[in-house]
Design a protein around this motif. Sequence first.
Motif, short mmCIF file in Angstrom:
data_model
loop_
_atom_site.label_atom_id
_atom_site.label_comp_id
_atom_site.label_asym_id
_atom_site.label_seq_id
_atom_site.Cartn_x
_atom_site.Cartn_y
_atom_site.Cartn_z
N UNK A 198 -3.02 2.48 5.03
CA UNK A 198 -2.79 3.52 6.05
C UNK A 198 -3.32 4.88 5.64
N UNK A 199 -3.63 5.06 4.34
CA UNK A 199 -4.22 6.33 3.85
C UNK A 199 -5.74 6.29 3.81
N UNK A 200 -6.32 5.16 4.17
CA UNK A 200 -7.77 5.03 4.16
C UNK A 200 -8.36 4.51 2.87
N UNK A 201 -7.51 4.18 1.88
CA UNK A 201 -8.01 3.57 0.65
C UNK A 201 -8.38 2.12 0.91
N UNK A 202 -9.38 1.64 0.20
CA UNK A 202 -9.81 0.25 0.32
C UNK A 202 -9.31 -0.50 -0.91
N UNK A 203 -8.56 -1.58 -0.68
CA UNK A 203 -8.05 -2.44 -1.74
C UNK A 203 -8.88 -3.71 -1.74
N UNK A 204 -9.47 -4.04 -2.87
CA UNK A 204 -10.40 -5.16 -2.96
C UNK A 204 -9.90 -6.12 -4.04
N UNK B 293 -12.11 6.62 -0.78
CA UNK B 293 -13.28 7.25 -0.15
C UNK B 293 -13.27 8.77 -0.32
N UNK B 294 -12.08 9.36 -0.36
CA UNK B 294 -11.97 10.81 -0.50
C UNK B 294 -12.56 11.29 -1.82
N UNK B 295 -12.25 10.56 -2.89
CA UNK B 295 -12.73 10.96 -4.21
C UNK B 295 -13.94 10.15 -4.69
N UNK B 296 -14.34 9.15 -3.86
CA UNK B 296 -15.45 8.25 -4.21
C UNK B 296 -15.25 7.67 -5.61
N UNK C 152 -7.88 -13.06 -6.67
CA UNK C 152 -6.98 -12.46 -5.68
C UNK C 152 -7.43 -12.92 -4.30
N UNK C 153 -6.61 -13.76 -3.68
CA UNK C 153 -6.97 -14.40 -2.42
C UNK C 153 -6.44 -13.68 -1.19
N UNK C 154 -5.42 -12.84 -1.34
CA UNK C 154 -4.83 -12.17 -0.18
C UNK C 154 -4.21 -10.84 -0.61
N UNK C 155 -4.32 -9.85 0.26
CA UNK C 155 -3.73 -8.53 0.01
C UNK C 155 -3.06 -8.07 1.29
N UNK C 156 -1.89 -7.43 1.14
CA UNK C 156 -1.15 -6.90 2.28
C UNK C 156 -0.50 -5.59 1.87
N UNK C 157 -0.57 -4.59 2.72
CA UNK C 157 0.24 -3.39 2.55
C UNK C 157 1.44 -3.52 3.47
N UNK C 158 2.66 -3.47 2.91
CA UNK C 158 3.84 -3.62 3.76
C UNK C 158 4.22 -2.28 4.39
#
Length: 182
Positions: A28-34, A46-49, A66-72
Amino acid sequence: MCDLLFLKLQNNLNSISDNGIWSMIEDRSGNIWIGTKGGILNKYSPEFEKFEHIKIGDNKYSANSITAILEDNQGIIWIGTYSQGLFSYNPKTKKINKWEYDPKNSSGLSNNYITSLYQDEEGSIWISTYNGLNRLNPDKLSNGFEVFKRSDSNPNSISNNLVWRVEQSRFDKKLLWIGTAD
């Protein structure tokens, strides 16, 4: 639209940890979790690259892709792995919790091979695995997991214990769509 390409660069800590990408979300903050094949959770800001690398599990004895990621809904990151179970990561405290299959624990996770994660409208986390569908209430972790498996005596049970995906209907919040091997 901006085109970005991330590659693992040797000896560069600000590159992605692995080129084998198995899962990805935007929080929700725009960070990408991979989530990577190598078991490292990469958080890209993305803000700090900049990349942050978070080691999930123990890669010493078996692969931990890591097969699945979720932000609760509380901002906790849930991580499903290929062989080492379920993890939660609190980005504020940096604390990692782990749940894994234990055949002696009837209220435990049904399998260490996680295929997908979903949080429903009531806040429950649904975990699909190679051996059943699990439900966990993050507010009552001590209650353990509720496990749903195929039962020949129950025509309303899931059709197969190998569950690939779970999603909630957008039109009927009491309806879950469950994708299985059969």
